[in-house]
Design an enzyme around this catalytic site. Structure first.
Site, PDB file in Angstrom:
ATOM      1  N   GLU A  17       0.833  -1.208   0.000  1.00  0.00           N
ATOM      2  CA  GLU A  17       0.000   0.000   0.000  1.00  0.00           C
ATOM      3  C   GLU A  17       0.871   1.265   0.000  1.00  0.00           C
ATOM      4  OE1 GLU A  17      -2.654   1.434  -0.373  1.00  0.00           O
ATOM      5  OE2 GLU A  17      -4.385   0.175   0.100  1.00  0.00           O
ATOM      6  N   ASN A 148     -10.374   5.129   1.421  1.00  0.00           N
ATOM      7  CA  ASN A 148      -9.486   4.872   0.280  1.00  0.00           C
ATOM      8  C   ASN A 148      -9.674   5.948  -0.793  1.00  0.00           C
ATOM      9  OD1 ASN A 148      -7.671   2.580   0.358  1.00  0.00           O
ATOM     10  ND2 ASN A 148      -9.478   1.298   0.633  1.00  0.00           N
ATOM     11  N   ASP A 199     -10.215   0.969  -4.449  1.00  0.00           N
ATOM     12  CA  ASP A 199      -9.159   1.050  -3.436  1.00  0.00           C
ATOM     13  C   ASP A 199      -8.393   2.358  -3.665  1.00  0.00           C
ATOM     14  OD1 ASP A 199      -6.961   0.367  -1.600  1.00  0.00           O
ATOM     15  OD2 ASP A 199      -7.712  -1.669  -1.718  1.00  0.00           O
TER      16      ASP A 199
END
Length: 292
Positions: A17, A148, A199
């Site tokens: 991430e 997100n 996301d």
């Protein structure tokens, strides 16, 4: 237009991430949130350095060539890349062990938008979104499940964001000088009829939004009106976040995750959790410097 990204670093992240390109160092920084690790790699995917922490760290902001600000379990911390030393800047939910930081990004004004969520990743509405700039912390949202897609238009006048389970990417006007919202949130794109869940996201220099689709094996480029412009295929299912980088900002880097995959899925997705990249025909935006 459909293209396929290539593996450049078989990082085997449980939860890759938070990628950002550091122009001064010509390196991409990204995290394995679940393994409490920060990586630095070159544009070709060669590992330059890595750091292991004793708390969850999910995102970073650039201060200068030697320093980052990290969004950690307990708040914002200044991190010296040479020594590994950390200094506390501001506490964020330090008294709430059930939450951790998640998707976060710096606005063109230097404001850092920071998301938090339930640590166990159950879809409980216990997260929030914060705005930090010049020593002041402001709560923007509460009752969030999985924050997100935090990203901003090149002129700093639009913020984008999603609470992933809703499958809706939202937008709101922001003050370009402060990064604070100055209007209501409205729908940018409903992705419930497309692949996966929204996301992480990033906006390119033309104002188009590139959104990773968790469970959808792709990154989708949305036009400013929300329509789908193109799809970048990724050969693993759990695609988490894109970032532009490279010398001309025309490489799209893509983090992915291996967590929660069955043994059968892992056998089929042997490079799940890897870092992927693809050369594109549009440049991204330079990473803004955080205003401390």
């Amino acid at each position: 237009m459909t293209q396929t990204a290539r593996l450049i670093f078989d990082s085997k992240c449980e939860l890759g991430e938070g990628p950002i390109w550091h122009a001064g160092r010509q390196q991409l920084f990204f995290f394995d949130i679940n393994e409490q690790t920060l990586f630095a790699v070159t544009a070709d995917g060669e590992i330059a350095d890595s750091w292991l922490f004793n708390e969850t760290v999910a995102a970073a902001a650039v201060v200068d060539d030697h320093t980052l600000v990290l969004a950690t379990d307990t708040g914002l911390k200044q991190f010296d890349l040479a020594t590994g030393g950390m200094n506390r800047i501001n506490e964020i939910e330090a008294d709430r062990p059930e939450t951790r930081t998640n998707d976060s990004r710096v606005h063109p004004s230097g404001a850092f938008w920071i998301g938090t969520m339930n640590r166990t990743e159950e879809e409980l509405p216990v997260g929030s979104v914060y705005h930090y700039r010049a020593g002041e912390l402001t709560t923007l949202k509460s009752g969030v499940k999985i924050p997100n897609a935090t990203c901003f238009s090149p002129d700093g006048r639009i913020a984008y964001w999603t609470d992933t389970p809703t499958k809706q990417i939202m937008q709101c006007p922001t003050n370009p000088a402060t990064g604070l919202p100055i209007g209501d949130w409205t729908l940018f794109a409903d992705v419930s009829d497309h692949r996966g869940w929204p996301d992480g996201a990033v906006v390119d220099s033309e104002g188009y939004l590139w959104n990773a689709r968790w469970g959808g094996s792709c990154v989708v480029r949305h036009a400013p009106d929300g329509s789908i412009d193109r799809v970048i295929e990724v050969p693993v299912s759990q695609v988490s976040c894109p970032a532009f980088g490279g010398p001309d900002l025309k490489t799209l880097f893509i983090t992915t995750a291996a967590k929660n995959l069955s043994s059968e899925q892992l056998a089929a997705e042997q490079v799940a959790g890897g870092l992927f990249a693809i050369d594109v025909d549009v440049a991204g935006q330079p990473e803004p410097i955080i205003t401390l």
